[in-house]
Design a protein around this motif. Structure first.
Motif, PDB file in Angstrom:
ATOM      1  N   ALA A 166       2.114  -2.361  -1.344  1.00 52.83           N
ATOM      2  CA  ALA A 166       3.574  -2.308  -1.394  1.00 52.83           C
ATOM      3  C   ALA A 166       4.253  -3.134  -0.313  1.00 52.83           C
ATOM      4  O   ALA A 166       5.434  -2.945  -0.024  1.00 52.83           O
ATOM      5  N   VAL A 167       3.534  -4.070   0.303  1.00 49.94           N
ATOM      6  CA  VAL A 167       4.136  -4.922   1.322  1.00 49.94           C
ATOM      7  C   VAL A 167       5.099  -5.892   0.640  1.00 49.94           C
ATOM      8  O   VAL A 167       4.704  -6.604  -0.285  1.00 49.94           O
ATOM      9  N   PRO A 168       6.365  -5.936   1.049  1.00 49.10           N
ATOM     10  CA  PRO A 168       7.309  -6.859   0.404  1.00 49.10           C
ATOM     11  C   PRO A 168       6.868  -8.303   0.555  1.00 49.10           C
ATOM     12  O   PRO A 168       6.461  -8.741   1.629  1.00 49.10           O
ATOM     13  N   ALA A 169       6.930  -9.057  -0.528  1.00 50.84           N
ATOM     14  CA  ALA A 169       6.546 -10.463  -0.491  1.00 50.84           C
ATOM     15  C   ALA A 169       7.648 -11.296   0.165  1.00 50.84           C
ATOM     16  O   ALA A 169       8.806 -10.881   0.254  1.00 50.84           O
ATOM     17  N   SER A 172      11.654 -12.143  -1.070  1.00 48.19           N
ATOM     18  CA  SER A 172      11.826 -11.365  -2.298  1.00 48.19           C
ATOM     19  C   SER A 172      12.994 -10.396  -2.233  1.00 48.19           C
ATOM     20  O   SER A 172      13.339  -9.810  -3.253  1.00 48.19           O
ATOM     21  N   ALA A 176      14.702  -8.866  -5.474  1.00 47.55           N
ATOM     22  CA  ALA A 176      14.397  -7.461  -5.740  1.00 47.55           C
ATOM     23  C   ALA A 176      15.658  -6.644  -5.936  1.00 47.55           C
ATOM     24  O   ALA A 176      15.675  -5.684  -6.703  1.00 47.55           O
ATOM     25  N   PRO A 186       7.896   1.127  -9.363  1.00 49.27           N
ATOM     26  CA  PRO A 186       8.389   0.149  -8.378  1.00 49.27           C
ATOM     27  C   PRO A 186       8.460  -1.243  -8.984  1.00 49.27           C
ATOM     28  O   PRO A 186       7.480  -1.761  -9.501  1.00 49.27           O
ATOM     29  N   HIS A 188      10.226  -3.868  -7.253  1.00 47.22           N
ATOM     30  CA  HIS A 188      10.525  -4.874  -6.243  1.00 47.22           C
ATOM     31  C   HIS A 188       9.322  -5.817  -6.118  1.00 47.22           C
ATOM     32  O   HIS A 188       8.200  -5.462  -6.432  1.00 47.22           O
ATOM     33  N   THR A 190       6.642  -6.976  -4.588  1.00 44.72           N
ATOM     34  CA  THR A 190       5.674  -6.701  -3.529  1.00 44.72           C
ATOM     35  C   THR A 190       4.474  -7.640  -3.670  1.00 44.72           C
ATOM     36  O   THR A 190       4.304  -8.312  -4.695  1.00 44.72           O
ATOM     37  N   VAL A 191       3.644  -7.639  -2.640  1.00 46.88           N
ATOM     38  CA  VAL A 191       2.403  -8.408  -2.705  1.00 46.88           C
ATOM     39  C   VAL A 191       1.550  -7.923  -3.872  1.00 46.88           C
ATOM     40  O   VAL A 191       0.946  -8.723  -4.593  1.00 46.88           O
ATOM     41  N   TRP A 254       3.896 -17.202  -2.686  1.00 45.79           N
ATOM     42  CA  TRP A 254       2.785 -16.368  -2.230  1.00 45.79           C
ATOM     43  C   TRP A 254       1.506 -16.874  -2.863  1.00 45.79           C
ATOM     44  O   TRP A 254       1.503 -17.223  -4.050  1.00 45.79           O
TER      45      TRP A 254
END
Length: 328
Positions: A166-169, A172, A176, A186, A188, A190-191, A254
């Motif tokens: 769940a680490v935000p990219a 983003s 998001a 979820p 958003h 995320t990675v 990414w």
């Protein structure tokens, strides 16, 4: 020509016609490729929607897939080609394997990615049940049960672990904010979300590139495990996977650089290729062409997802332990 010779020639004509009919190859089924493409597109779009939504829907689909994979694996183990040399596990053990495969995936989701101890306990339970249900179990029975649990339960759970990153990219936040939550999952960027998309896209690219390059340029056999696979097709699949990984890197930003993106594409290719070959070994020993006929034009779910099973674990390991700061 005498009258007797003419009569003999006329009598020989039906036999010649029958012989030519027997020698003629059976007509190919029409629409096979079209059916494969249609169902492939349906599966692809459905999978993309599930990845975007995430949450409990993603977990439910993963559990459903694990159950079906285990059922098809049990069918392969019980096939004549394998059961000839090894008596398959009894139905009680097989049912336990399917339930434990589902439970492993649900546990990974509920505990936010913890799987190692659960896999150890599930394996112990499976072996104990085997000892109780079979009077004199053979090692091959124990090994096939544990492999089924690992292959159809533990490996698919890595796709849940991957999606749960769940680490935000990078870059983003603005995007998001414009994406509404769907069905409680979820959404958003995320990675985990981007990595799952990249991995799936690279697998599709690798399969497609290998197919068309092998069909057009294939001359050199890659391995006796799967005689139709060629070195030229493998090279095409590898290049296709890398190109897609680099393209998505340019689009999504990414992972953090093009070298890591190319490395990811390479890892996905080899994981998907060997995942396919591993299932080919199982089917060859079972004496079956497909694991089942669940999906028209594709065979069983195991035939469709064999390239994905080890890929999820390899991609998760690469992101978690090889990419600094998750590739951000």
């Amino acid at each position: 020509m005498t009258q007797q010779d003419a009569a003999a020639a006329v009598a020989a004509q039906p036999a010649a016609v029958e012989a030519s009919d027997e020698a003629a190859p059976a007509p190919k089924k029409k629409g096979g490729l079209a059916k494969r493409v249609v169902f492939g597109v349906i599966l692809g779009l459905s999978g993309a929607a599930v990845i975007i939504v995430g949450g409990w829907l993603y977990c439910f689909v993963a559990c459903l897939a694990a159950y079906q994979l285990s059922q098809e694996f049990i069918g392969l183990v019980g096939a004549k080609g394998i059961s000839k040399g090894m008596r398959p596990p009894p139905p009680l053990v097989n049912n336990a394997i399917s339930l434990l495969c589902v439970a492993l995936n649900a546990w990974v989701f509920i505990t936010n990615g913890r799987a190692a101890s659960a896999m150890a306990v599930a394996t112990f339970m499976c072996l104990c049940l085997q000892l109780l249900a079979v009077r004199k179990p053979r090692f091959a029975q124990l090994a096939s049960s544990v492999f089924g649990l690992f292959y159809c339960g533990y490996l698919p759970s890595f796709w849940i672990k991957l999606r749960l990153l769940a680490v935000p990219a990078v870059n983003s936040a603005a995007v998001a904010a414009t994406v509404p939550p769907l069905l409680g999952g979820p959404t958003h960027l995320t990675v985990g979300l981007i990595a799952a998309f990249v991995a799936v896209s690279c697998i599709i690219a690798a399969d497609t590139g290998a197919y068309f390059c092998g069909k057009s340029f294939g001359r050199t056999q890659l391995t006796a495990v799967s005689p139709k696979k060629t070195v030229e097709g493998a090279v095409g699949g590898l290049l296709s996977s890398i190109v897609v990984a680099l393209g998505l890197y340019k689009f999504a930003g990414w992972p953090d650089n093009s070298l890591n993106a190319a490395a990811l594409g390479t890892i996905v290719f080899f994981a998907s290729l060997f995942g396919d070959l591993i299932e080919s070994v199982i089917k060859r020993d079972a004496g079956l062409k497909d694991a089942s006929n669940l999906i028209p034009g594709h065979g069983g779910l195991l035939d469709r997802l064999d390239s994905y099973l080890f890929t999820g674990a390899c991609v998760y390991f690469f992101i978690k332990f090889c990419l600094g700061n998750f590739g951000i």
